[in-house]
Design a protein around this motif. Sequence first.
Motif, PDB file in Angstrom:
ATOM      1  N   ARG A 152      -1.167  10.732  13.632  1.00  0.00           N
ATOM      2  CA  ARG A 152      -2.283  11.229  14.436  1.00  0.00           C
ATOM      3  C   ARG A 152      -2.037  10.978  15.919  1.00  0.00           C
ATOM      4  O   ARG A 152      -2.306  11.840  16.755  1.00  0.00           O
ATOM      5  CB  ARG A 152      -3.589  10.562  14.002  1.00  0.00           C
ATOM      6  CG  ARG A 152      -4.133  11.130  12.715  1.00  0.00           C
ATOM      7  CD  ARG A 152      -5.541  10.611  12.451  1.00  0.00           C
ATOM      8  NE  ARG A 152      -5.669  10.410  11.023  1.00  0.00           N
ATOM      9  CZ  ARG A 152      -5.701   9.243  10.403  1.00  0.00           C
ATOM     10  NH1 ARG A 152      -5.659   8.130  11.101  1.00  0.00           N
ATOM     11  NH2 ARG A 152      -5.794   9.166   9.118  1.00  0.00           N
ATOM     12  N   ALA A 153      -1.521   9.808  16.258  1.00  0.00           N
ATOM     13  CA  ALA A 153      -1.238   9.481  17.661  1.00  0.00           C
ATOM     14  C   ALA A 153      -0.163  10.414  18.223  1.00  0.00           C
ATOM     15  O   ALA A 153      -0.274  10.885  19.365  1.00  0.00           O
ATOM     16  CB  ALA A 153      -0.805   8.031  17.781  1.00  0.00           C
ATOM     17  N   LYS A 154       0.861  10.709  17.437  1.00  0.00           N
ATOM     18  CA  LYS A 154       1.928  11.605  17.895  1.00  0.00           C
ATOM     19  C   LYS A 154       1.394  13.018  18.077  1.00  0.00           C
ATOM     20  O   LYS A 154       1.770  13.721  19.025  1.00  0.00           O
ATOM     21  CB  LYS A 154       3.082  11.600  16.899  1.00  0.00           C
ATOM     22  CG  LYS A 154       4.280  12.371  17.380  1.00  0.00           C
ATOM     23  CD  LYS A 154       5.470  12.193  16.472  1.00  0.00           C
ATOM     24  CE  LYS A 154       6.652  12.959  17.031  1.00  0.00           C
ATOM     25  NZ  LYS A 154       7.850  12.755  16.241  1.00  0.00           N
ATOM     26  N   THR A 155       0.490  13.459  17.195  1.00  0.00           N
ATOM     27  CA  THR A 155      -0.095  14.788  17.312  1.00  0.00           C
ATOM     28  C   THR A 155      -0.894  14.910  18.602  1.00  0.00           C
ATOM     29  O   THR A 155      -0.793  15.917  19.312  1.00  0.00           O
ATOM     30  CB  THR A 155      -1.000  15.076  16.097  1.00  0.00           C
ATOM     31  OG1 THR A 155      -0.221  14.972  14.917  1.00  0.00           O
ATOM     32  CG2 THR A 155      -1.613  16.464  16.173  1.00  0.00           C
ATOM     33  N   VAL A 156      -1.680  13.898  18.933  1.00  0.00           N
ATOM     34  CA  VAL A 156      -2.462  13.904  20.171  1.00  0.00           C
ATOM     35  C   VAL A 156      -1.529  13.989  21.383  1.00  0.00           C
ATOM     36  O   VAL A 156      -1.766  14.759  22.322  1.00  0.00           O
ATOM     37  CB  VAL A 156      -3.373  12.651  20.248  1.00  0.00           C
ATOM     38  CG1 VAL A 156      -3.961  12.493  21.631  1.00  0.00           C
ATOM     39  CG2 VAL A 156      -4.452  12.716  19.195  1.00  0.00           C
ATOM     40  N   GLY A 202       0.833  -1.193   0.000  1.00  0.00           N
ATOM     41  CA  GLY A 202       0.000   0.000   0.000  1.00  0.00           C
ATOM     42  C   GLY A 202       0.866   1.240   0.000  1.00  0.00           C
ATOM     43  O   GLY A 202       2.091   1.180  -0.091  1.00  0.00           O
ATOM     44  N   HIS A 203       0.187   2.384   0.111  1.00  0.00           N
ATOM     45  CA  HIS A 203       0.905   3.646   0.117  1.00  0.00           C
ATOM     46  C   HIS A 203       1.469   3.921   1.506  1.00  0.00           C
ATOM     47  O   HIS A 203       0.820   3.673   2.517  1.00  0.00           O
ATOM     48  CB  HIS A 203      -0.021   4.785  -0.299  1.00  0.00           C
ATOM     49  CG  HIS A 203      -0.519   4.641  -1.697  1.00  0.00           C
ATOM     50  ND1 HIS A 203       0.256   4.913  -2.801  1.00  0.00           N
ATOM     51  CD2 HIS A 203      -1.712   4.221  -2.184  1.00  0.00           C
ATOM     52  CE1 HIS A 203      -0.439   4.679  -3.902  1.00  0.00           C
ATOM     53  NE2 HIS A 203      -1.633   4.250  -3.551  1.00  0.00           N
ATOM     54  N   LYS A 204       2.663   4.459   1.547  1.00  0.00           N
ATOM     55  CA  LYS A 204       3.332   4.727   2.811  1.00  0.00           C
ATOM     56  C   LYS A 204       2.535   5.739   3.636  1.00  0.00           C
ATOM     57  O   LYS A 204       2.440   5.614   4.853  1.00  0.00           O
ATOM     58  CB  LYS A 204       4.744   5.256   2.534  1.00  0.00           C
ATOM     59  CG  LYS A 204       5.570   5.481   3.774  1.00  0.00           C
ATOM     60  CD  LYS A 204       6.971   5.923   3.407  1.00  0.00           C
ATOM     61  CE  LYS A 204       7.815   6.127   4.644  1.00  0.00           C
ATOM     62  NZ  LYS A 204       9.175   6.555   4.284  1.00  0.00           N
ATOM     63  N   VAL A 205       1.946   6.732   2.969  1.00  0.00           N
ATOM     64  CA  VAL A 205       1.188   7.757   3.678  1.00  0.00           C
ATOM     65  C   VAL A 205       0.003   7.132   4.419  1.00  0.00           C
ATOM     66  O   VAL A 205      -0.347   7.566   5.520  1.00  0.00           O
ATOM     67  CB  VAL A 205       0.740   8.875   2.703  1.00  0.00           C
ATOM     68  CG1 VAL A 205      -0.278   8.370   1.709  1.00  0.00           C
ATOM     69  CG2 VAL A 205       0.197  10.063   3.467  1.00  0.00           C
ATOM     70  N   ASP A 206      -0.596   6.108   3.855  1.00  0.00           N
ATOM     71  CA  ASP A 206      -1.709   5.440   4.521  1.00  0.00           C
ATOM     72  C   ASP A 206      -1.244   4.658   5.737  1.00  0.00           C
ATOM     73  O   ASP A 206      -1.933   4.603   6.751  1.00  0.00           O
ATOM     74  CB  ASP A 206      -2.429   4.501   3.550  1.00  0.00           C
ATOM     75  CG  ASP A 206      -3.072   5.257   2.398  1.00  0.00           C
ATOM     76  OD1 ASP A 206      -3.400   6.446   2.580  1.00  0.00           O
ATOM     77  OD2 ASP A 206      -3.243   4.645   1.327  1.00  0.00           O
ATOM     78  N   ARG A 207      -0.080   4.033   5.642  1.00  0.00           N
ATOM     79  CA  ARG A 207       0.440   3.242   6.760  1.00  0.00           C
ATOM     80  C   ARG A 207       0.866   4.129   7.927  1.00  0.00           C
ATOM     81  O   ARG A 207       0.727   3.765   9.093  1.00  0.00           O
ATOM     82  CB  ARG A 207       1.629   2.400   6.312  1.00  0.00           C
ATOM     83  CG  ARG A 207       1.268   1.292   5.351  1.00  0.00           C
ATOM     84  CD  ARG A 207       2.394   0.300   5.205  1.00  0.00           C
ATOM     85  NE  ARG A 207       3.667   0.894   4.843  1.00  0.00           N
ATOM     86  CZ  ARG A 207       4.132   1.005   3.606  1.00  0.00           C
ATOM     87  NH1 ARG A 207       3.416   0.559   2.601  1.00  0.00           N
ATOM     88  NH2 ARG A 207       5.313   1.543   3.366  1.00  0.00           N
ATOM     89  N   LEU A 208       1.411   5.313   7.617  1.00  0.00           N
ATOM     90  CA  LEU A 208       1.950   6.168   8.656  1.00  0.00           C
ATOM     91  C   LEU A 208       0.942   7.172   9.210  1.00  0.00           C
ATOM     92  O   LEU A 208       1.222   7.838  10.207  1.00  0.00           O
ATOM     93  CB  LEU A 208       3.174   6.924   8.128  1.00  0.00           C
ATOM     94  CG  LEU A 208       4.349   6.046   7.689  1.00  0.00           C
ATOM     95  CD1 LEU A 208       5.481   6.904   7.183  1.00  0.00           C
ATOM     96  CD2 LEU A 208       4.817   5.175   8.831  1.00  0.00           C
ATOM     97  N   ALA A 209      -0.242   7.299   8.584  1.00  0.00           N
ATOM     98  CA  ALA A 209      -1.211   8.306   9.005  1.00  0.00           C
ATOM     99  C   ALA A 209      -1.645   8.106  10.451  1.00  0.00           C
ATOM    100  O   ALA A 209      -1.728   9.074  11.223  1.00  0.00           O
ATOM    101  CB  ALA A 209      -2.424   8.277   8.079  1.00  0.00           C
ATOM    102  N   GLU A 210      -1.903   6.886  10.848  1.00  0.00           N
ATOM    103  CA  GLU A 210      -2.347   6.614  12.212  1.00  0.00           C
ATOM    104  C   GLU A 210      -1.258   6.960  13.230  1.00  0.00           C
ATOM    105  O   GLU A 210      -1.544   7.531  14.290  1.00  0.00           O
ATOM    106  CB  GLU A 210      -2.742   5.150  12.350  1.00  0.00           C
ATOM    107  CG  GLU A 210      -3.378   4.818  13.677  1.00  0.00           C
ATOM    108  CD  GLU A 210      -3.856   3.382  13.733  1.00  0.00           C
ATOM    109  OE1 GLU A 210      -3.947   2.865  14.862  1.00  0.00           O
ATOM    110  OE2 GLU A 210      -4.126   2.789  12.681  1.00  0.00           O
ATOM    111  N   GLN A 211      -0.015   6.644  12.908  1.00  0.00           N
ATOM    112  CA  GLN A 211       1.093   6.971  13.807  1.00  0.00           C
ATOM    113  C   GLN A 211       1.230   8.485  13.969  1.00  0.00           C
ATOM    114  O   GLN A 211       1.463   8.988  15.070  1.00  0.00           O
ATOM    115  CB  GLN A 211       2.406   6.402  13.275  1.00  0.00           C
ATOM    116  CG  GLN A 211       2.451   4.890  13.271  1.00  0.00           C
ATOM    117  CD  GLN A 211       3.711   4.367  12.584  1.00  0.00           C
ATOM    118  OE1 GLN A 211       4.535   5.131  12.110  1.00  0.00           O
ATOM    119  NE2 GLN A 211       3.842   3.053  12.548  1.00  0.00           N
TER     120      GLN A 211
END
Length: 112
Positions: free
Chosen positions: A80-84, A69-78
Motif C-alpha cells: 500500500r505504501a509503495k502504491t501511494v 502469520g501469512h506473508k500476504v498480511d505482512r507485506l500488505a502494508e508495504q
Amino acid sequence: MAASGASSGLAKWASELAKGVHGYWANGRWTPLAISARRRAKIRKETLLSGGEWTYDAERKEMKTFLKGHKVDRLAEQKRAKTVELMEKMPQMLAEMKKRRLERTLKAKTEK
C-alpha cells in the motif's frame, strides 16, 4: 551435604560432560553421553545451588524477530505504501511516456 555430592558428581562426570551437551561425534557416528539427562540435570542443579559454575550448557540461539502469520498480511502494508508513492509520481511518469512516444513518432516520420 548436597554441596559435597555435587562436587563429587561433577568431578566424576566432568570429562564426559566436556565432550558435549547432549553427545558428540566419534569415529564418524553420533555418540550420546554416558550420563543420562536426568543425572546430568541433577548434577547441574546441585552444582548451581552450591554456588558452583556450570559451563556445560549449550549456546543460546538468537531469538526470531519476525512474527508468524501469512506473508500476504505482512507485506500488505508495504504494498500500500509503495502504491501511494507511485501514484504521487504518476503525472511525471505519464508526461515522460508521452514525450518518448512523441519523439518516437517524429523519428519515424523523419526516417520515411
